[in-house]
Design a protein around this motif. Structure first.
Motif, short mmCIF file in Angstrom:
data_model
loop_
_atom_site.label_atom_id
_atom_site.label_comp_id
_atom_site.label_asym_id
_atom_site.label_seq_id
_atom_site.Cartn_x
_atom_site.Cartn_y
_atom_site.Cartn_z
N ASP B 34 -24.77 -5.98 -13.92
CA ASP B 34 -24.25 -4.61 -13.86
C ASP B 34 -24.93 -3.63 -14.80
O ASP B 34 -24.51 -2.47 -14.86
CB ASP B 34 -22.74 -4.63 -14.15
CG ASP B 34 -22.00 -5.59 -13.25
OD1 ASP B 34 -22.34 -5.64 -12.06
OD2 ASP B 34 -21.09 -6.30 -13.74
N GLY B 35 -25.94 -4.08 -15.54
CA GLY B 35 -26.61 -3.18 -16.45
C GLY B 35 -26.07 -3.27 -17.87
O GLY B 35 -24.92 -3.65 -18.08
N VAL B 36 -26.92 -2.91 -18.81
CA VAL B 36 -26.56 -3.03 -20.22
C VAL B 36 -25.35 -2.14 -20.54
O VAL B 36 -24.46 -2.54 -21.29
CB VAL B 36 -27.75 -2.65 -21.11
CG1 VAL B 36 -27.33 -2.52 -22.57
CG2 VAL B 36 -28.85 -3.69 -20.97
N ALA B 37 -25.31 -0.97 -19.96
CA ALA B 37 -24.22 -0.03 -20.27
C ALA B 37 -22.87 -0.58 -19.84
O ALA B 37 -21.84 -0.29 -20.45
CB ALA B 37 -24.48 1.31 -19.59
N ALA B 38 -22.87 -1.39 -18.80
CA ALA B 38 -21.60 -1.92 -18.28
C ALA B 38 -21.10 -3.11 -19.07
O ALA B 38 -19.99 -3.58 -18.86
CB ALA B 38 -21.77 -2.31 -16.82
N ALA B 39 -21.92 -3.59 -19.99
CA ALA B 39 -21.53 -4.78 -20.75
C ALA B 39 -20.64 -4.39 -21.92
O ALA B 39 -21.04 -4.45 -23.08
CB ALA B 39 -22.78 -5.52 -21.24
N THR B 40 -19.41 -4.01 -21.62
CA THR B 40 -18.45 -3.69 -22.67
C THR B 40 -17.89 -4.98 -23.24
O THR B 40 -18.00 -6.05 -22.62
CB THR B 40 -17.30 -2.85 -22.11
OG1 THR B 40 -16.57 -3.65 -21.17
CG2 THR B 40 -17.83 -1.62 -21.41
N THR B 41 -17.27 -4.89 -24.39
CA THR B 41 -16.70 -6.09 -24.99
C THR B 41 -15.70 -6.73 -24.02
O THR B 41 -15.64 -7.96 -23.92
CB THR B 41 -15.99 -5.76 -26.31
OG1 THR B 41 -15.07 -4.70 -26.08
CG2 THR B 41 -16.99 -5.32 -27.36
#
Lengths: 209, 209
Positions: B34-41
């Motif tokens: 999903d992309g780096v930005a979507a990698a929330t905690t």
DNA sequence: GCTTGACCTGGCCACCTGGCCAAGTTAGGT
DNA sequence: ACCTAACTTGGCCAGGTGGCCAGGTCAAGC
């Protein structure tokens, strides 16, 4: 009496189009300064000296701003280089000149490269924007090819695999050197690499029959 | 009786270290998908099948997760290629083999490249992580140089400008082709470019005196 | 003067973010 | 059996996000 430009916000009654342009430029400035992620709608409006509400009057969504941004050419403009090349000089010298000029542009504004990279990546994720990076690249490739072609005629040379493919080879090296430099940050190494490739690629330039 | 691995969350009492590993892997998966930005905690914990609270028990901050991620080598492992090269064959063939094998790895998992790029960019903005991309790159360069050196000895050849610089030239082309391909998406064009450079770079390989 | 339509804005919303923590659970030493 | 220290968890927080909109302002046409 009219006051100077940087007032708080004296209500200017601009065209929506004019504001769009201002916001686009402001967004680019914010992205270069603080990174693409930091370019929130609020930060962009603040940079442009507009209230937050202005954003969604001009753009339906943030994606629309991204699209507008990718439509403007952020890429290095190689055309400024060509006055410096000398049709009488050996090809290797001209390629070196070309690469060095490109490199000066990169180090002068490295953030532009970063922003372009991030923006490209971002666009690839959004289905609506997926086509834009390819378009951007094609346009860049064509401009480079046109410049190479112009030079070839002046210098009475041709490229072993054709102009289009020569342009592709040039851009590959140039963007490879840029990518690596963003990671290691070593200016001299990047310059050395580009000089080496100027020599190698000169082998593909030959006198016109 | 113990149940299989993918339960809701049967409280496993793992080492903090073991969990860190699981979270790191999960983060990589989310980023690729999903992309780096979507990698929330939260997304990362969900992917790892852990409650959100687990994250900040294992990592002091999200930056620490980024650091752990950059410490693992995400880069393409070129060492798997070398069994396929033939010391008796002409250098150009071996370089082509090398480039093609690299390319297979890239198209097999393009997201890995995207993630690496984005992660690098992200790290450069954070003062605490600024050193990591350079370290990553140096390690990649050294591995490539070691492989090139091994081959050179087997094939009784040497590189005109030394092994280290040859490795730099190879990585430049390889990452340039990758960057452009991410934009235009044309597999064949990328392969053609790499083949051309295999030919050009072969000029720098010569028999050992 | 008055109407109209484009332009402009502050405030609001629902949602999501990284981070924190008090209370509970467990394994292992003694 | 008990204690301790490491592990686990759900719930909470303050702050920030993109997006929306009712109401206000303005220049131009009639």
């Amino acid at each position: 009496m009219e006051s100077a430009g940087t007032e708080p916000s004296p209500r200017k009654n601009l065209t929506a189009e004019a504001r769009r342009e201002l916001l686009t430029q402001a967004a680019l400035r914010v992205m270069k300064r603080d990174g693409v992620a930091a370019a929130t709608t609020r930060a962009i409006c603040a940079e442009a000296g507009m209230p937050h509400g202005a954003f969604h009057y001009c753009f339906r969504s943030k994606r629309e701003l991204y699209a507008a941004l990718l439509a403007t050419d952020i890429n290095v403009d190689l055309s400024a280089v060509w006055p410096a090349v000398d049709p009488a000089a050996p090809p290797v010298d001209n390629l070196r000149t070309l690469f060095r000029a490109y490199w000066e542009a990169v180090v002068a504004d490295p953030e532009a490269q970063r922003v372009l990279t991030d923006l490209t990546g971002l666009a690839l994720r959004e289905p609506e924007l997926r086509g834009l990076p390819a378009w951007e690249h094609r346009s860049y490739l064509e401009r480079t090819a046109a410049d190479l072609e112009r030079f070839a005629e002046q210098a009475h040379v041709e490229y072993a695999h054709g102009t289009a493919e020569m342009a592709d080879l040039v851009l590959t090296v140039v963007s490879g050197a840029t990518t690596l430099w963003l990671a290691h940050g070593d200016d001299d190494a990047a310059r050395r690499t580009l000089d080496r490739y100027a020599v190698l690629l000169a082998a593909l330039v030959r006198p016109r029959p």
